[in-house]
Design a protein around this motif. Structure first.
Motif, mmCIF file in Angstrom:
data_model
loop_
_atom_site.group_PDB
_atom_site.id
_atom_site.type_symbol
_atom_site.label_atom_id
_atom_site.label_comp_id
_atom_site.label_asym_id
_atom_site.label_seq_id
_atom_site.Cartn_x
_atom_site.Cartn_y
_atom_site.Cartn_z
ATOM 1 N N ASP A 56 37.867 14.211 33.936
ATOM 2 C CA ASP A 56 36.401 15.183 35.777
ATOM 3 C C ASP A 56 35.460 14.619 35.947
ATOM 4 O O ASP A 56 34.927 14.073 35.070
ATOM 5 C CB ASP A 56 36.813 16.508 35.517
ATOM 6 C CG ASP A 56 36.595 17.435 37.440
ATOM 7 O OD1 ASP A 56 36.017 16.370 37.997
ATOM 8 O OD2 ASP A 56 37.077 18.123 37.201
ATOM 9 N N PRO A 57 35.448 14.135 37.152
ATOM 10 C CA PRO A 57 34.019 13.189 37.636
ATOM 11 C C PRO A 57 32.841 13.582 37.206
ATOM 12 O O PRO A 57 32.056 13.587 37.200
ATOM 13 C CB PRO A 57 34.263 13.059 39.219
ATOM 14 C CG PRO A 57 36.211 12.615 39.073
ATOM 15 C CD PRO A 57 36.133 14.065 38.626
ATOM 16 N N LYS A 58 32.997 15.723 37.557
ATOM 17 C CA LYS A 58 32.146 16.500 37.162
ATOM 18 C C LYS A 58 31.259 15.844 35.979
ATOM 19 O O LYS A 58 30.072 16.782 35.987
ATOM 20 C CB LYS A 58 32.677 18.071 37.941
ATOM 21 C CG LYS A 58 32.987 18.691 37.044
ATOM 22 C CD LYS A 58 33.714 20.104 36.899
ATOM 23 C CE LYS A 58 34.034 20.471 35.787
ATOM 24 N NZ LYS A 58 34.982 21.500 35.922
ATOM 25 N N TYR A 59 31.861 15.412 34.984
ATOM 26 C CA TYR A 59 31.339 15.578 33.817
ATOM 27 C C TYR A 59 30.434 14.499 33.858
ATOM 28 O O TYR A 59 29.808 14.606 32.537
ATOM 29 C CB TYR A 59 32.239 15.665 32.365
ATOM 30 C CG TYR A 59 33.224 16.803 32.330
ATOM 31 C CD1 TYR A 59 33.314 18.244 32.448
ATOM 32 C CD2 TYR A 59 34.706 17.241 32.494
ATOM 33 C CE1 TYR A 59 33.483 19.226 32.575
ATOM 34 C CE2 TYR A 59 35.689 17.546 32.331
ATOM 35 C CZ TYR A 59 35.203 18.965 32.572
ATOM 36 O OH TYR A 59 35.757 20.250 32.313
ATOM 37 N N LEU A 60 31.222 13.423 34.072
ATOM 38 C CA LEU A 60 30.307 11.943 35.024
ATOM 39 C C LEU A 60 28.962 12.033 35.093
ATOM 40 O O LEU A 60 28.018 11.899 34.687
ATOM 41 C CB LEU A 60 30.961 11.005 35.116
ATOM 42 C CG LEU A 60 32.499 10.762 34.414
ATOM 43 C CD1 LEU A 60 32.932 9.745 35.446
ATOM 44 C CD2 LEU A 60 32.238 9.954 33.245
ATOM 45 N N LEU A 61 29.526 12.886 36.063
ATOM 46 C CA LEU A 61 27.868 13.713 36.895
ATOM 47 C C LEU A 61 27.004 14.260 36.496
ATOM 48 O O LEU A 61 25.478 14.427 35.901
ATOM 49 C CB LEU A 61 28.377 14.099 38.020
ATOM 50 C CG LEU A 61 26.519 15.361 38.593
ATOM 51 C CD1 LEU A 61 25.691 13.704 39.792
ATOM 52 C CD2 LEU A 61 28.294 15.813 40.269
ATOM 53 N N LEU A 62 27.235 15.300 34.714
ATOM 54 C CA LEU A 62 26.205 16.039 34.303
ATOM 55 C C LEU A 62 25.740 14.972 33.294
ATOM 56 O O LEU A 62 24.779 15.707 32.688
ATOM 57 C CB LEU A 62 27.577 17.416 33.151
ATOM 58 C CG LEU A 62 27.731 18.271 35.004
ATOM 59 C CD1 LEU A 62 28.863 19.606 33.251
ATOM 60 C CD2 LEU A 62 26.859 19.297 34.990
ATOM 61 N N LEU A 63 27.027 13.794 32.471
ATOM 62 C CA LEU A 63 26.655 13.057 32.211
ATOM 63 C C LEU A 63 25.577 12.193 32.041
ATOM 64 O O LEU A 63 24.713 11.274 30.954
ATOM 65 C CB LEU A 63 26.982 12.761 31.299
ATOM 66 C CG LEU A 63 28.262 13.866 30.130
ATOM 67 C CD1 LEU A 63 29.544 13.165 29.587
ATOM 68 C CD2 LEU A 63 27.270 14.247 29.389
ATOM 69 N N GLY A 64 25.114 12.091 33.411
ATOM 70 C CA GLY A 64 23.751 11.147 33.598
ATOM 71 C C GLY A 64 25.119 9.802 34.178
ATOM 72 O O GLY A 64 23.656 8.959 34.276
ATOM 73 N N PHE A 65 26.003 9.648 34.586
ATOM 74 C CA PHE A 65 26.314 8.127 34.467
ATOM 75 C C PHE A 65 26.477 8.171 36.374
ATOM 76 O O PHE A 65 27.723 8.868 36.757
ATOM 77 C CB PHE A 65 28.320 8.199 34.064
ATOM 78 C CG PHE A 65 28.069 7.709 32.492
ATOM 79 C CD1 PHE A 65 27.379 6.961 31.930
ATOM 80 C CD2 PHE A 65 28.459 9.310 32.035
ATOM 81 C CE1 PHE A 65 27.352 6.493 30.765
ATOM 82 C CE2 PHE A 65 28.676 9.229 30.044
ATOM 83 C CZ PHE A 65 27.931 8.361 29.653
#
Length: 432
Positions: A56-65
């Motif tokens: 899910d893109p939201k996890y990439l957002l949370l991880l700063g990618f």
């Protein structure tokens, strides 16, 4: 005439049998069997399709990618959320493309981008916190975007591990007094957090309470350690290079030896002239990656276990990381994608005990799976073309300045020190 009657009776029996099969219990059995056969064919087709690490893109957002395209998309989403936040928090849920679990992080991002007045935000434990929460826990979920330090030591603590983390903090203060230590609280009790805060309450040591609830529930499983790359990634957003240590690891030697290891990570020519290293430095063991990795995990990296038969496994007890595009995109990103995909990090049939290392040849799967460590080693192997000299040193190398201490030992040492005991046998920091 008798033959004619016999033929008619036989035809009748055949017709009755067909009707019974089609509409009776036997017919249902045939239909079920046919359906199961179709499902088997579908499962076989799906099984033959390449495994993909799509999260899910939201996890990439949370991880700063973020990439330029991602940043543009996220900015549009944040602008929509800003409009909704001014009117109603319910509008945020309708306008965002992310699902509900990321809402908390989205609201924090809105605050960080200026909806909150600067005077309403203060610093607590190195992080933004409301004035009303001064002295209380502030759970962090959003990517850090402040000034980076040059180097930081990173560890984490979970419930029941406070004694190990406290002794590690004392160890770092004694052996590496000029270095920073970040301890990620991943769910300790208030009592243990207060105990930890008593020993980690200065400018060189900070406790960060990190909220894993924004991620899938299996991420917090201590069996898979899927949270370790999350902690490391957050640390890399705070420093140009980090040393990740399990809280049961201890340091011998001093700053000069540490600096030598940092140079190996940051300067490829120190390791081997003309060869670009991976920006990672760990300690390898004689065990093959294929021996400690469930065969199904390799499918998610479009690779085969046989390719890793002679690649040595690197422990995650102590590993240096540099914050470089190579590490971020080629190592951290695929590693995190696997750790956030249940079928990748924890394939059906995987277990962490019952290892059988007496199988011949020794690179055969032992029956034990390394979970996040296995995924880490697959990524490293593929990135370095199966050359572990680019990212590791032998565990028996004289440069290895780390040793382990059990939780029981740490607890005993801490209790002894609290009683002001001077027994040298209980001294936690040795050079042996």
């Amino acid at each position: 005439m008798r033959t004619k009657h016999l033929i008619l009776i036989l035809i009748g029996v055949i017709i009755a049998t067909i009707v019974f099969i089609a509409f009776g219990p036997a017919g249902e059995l045939v239909v079920q069997t046919h359906q199961q056969f179709k499902e088997f064919q579908e499962n076989l087709r799906v099984g033959l399709e390449p495994k993909k690490l799509d999260i899910d893109p939201k996890y990439l957002l949370l991880l700063g990618f973020t990439t330029p395209k991602d940043a543009s998309t996220q900015q549009q989403q944040l602008e929509q959320q800003d409009t909704g936040a001014i009117g109603s928090s319910h509008q945020i849920l309708r306008k965002t493309d992310f699902s509900a679990p990321a809402t908390k992080a989205e609201l924090e991002l809105i605050e960080l981008r200026g909806l909150r007045r600067p005077q309403d935000v203060v610093t607590f434990g190195g992080q933004a916190a409301d004035r009303g929460q001064w002295g209380q826990r502030k759970r962090i979920t959003t990517p850090y975007n402040g000034t980076k330090s040059n180097f930081t030591i990173v560890t984490y603590v979970m419930e029941g591990q406070a004694a190990s983390a406290i002794i590690l903090a004392q160890n770092i203060a004694a052996k590496l007094p000029t270095e920073y230590l970040l301890i990620y609280d991943l769910g300790v009790s208030e009592v243990q957090l207060r105990d930890l805060g008593a020993y980690c309450n200065n400018s060189r040591c900070s406790v960060i309470t990190y909220d894993l609830s924004e991620f899938p529930s299996f991420v917090g499983d201590q069996r898979t350690h899927a949270y370790r790359p999350i902690v490391i990634k957050d640390g890399l957003m705070r420093a140009r290079s980090v040393l990740f240590l399990e809280n049961y690891m201890r340091v011998r030697g001093g700053s000069a030896q540490l600096q030598n290891l940092q140079n190996i990570v940051m300067n490829p020519e120190v390791r081997r002239a003309g060869v670009k290293n991976a920006g990672v430095l760990g300690w390898n063991t004689p065990t093959a990656v294929s021996s400690l990795t469930h065969p199904k995990m390799f499918d998610y990296f479009a690779s085969k276990a046989e390719e890793f038969n002679f690649l040595r496994m690197v422990d995650l007890d102590a590993v240096f990381f540099s914050d470089s595009p190579l590490v971020s995109e080629k190592i951290m990103l695929p590693w995190l994608k696997c750790c956030l995909t249940l079928e990748c990090i924890d394939p059906i049939g995987a277990q962490s005990n019952g290892c059988k290392f007496n199988k011949k040849p020794l690179y055969r799967y032992s029956g034990c799976h390394g979970y996040d460590a296995s995924a880490f080693n697959i990524v490293l192997g593929l990135t370095s073309q199966m050359d572990n000299s680019e990212y590791s040193l032998p565990s028996d190398s004289p440069r290895n300045m780390f040793y382990k201490e059990t939780l029981e030992q740490a607890t005993r040492i801490l209790e002894s020190r609290r009683r002001n005991s001077s027994e040298t046998s209980d001294h936690p920091f040795t050079d042996d």
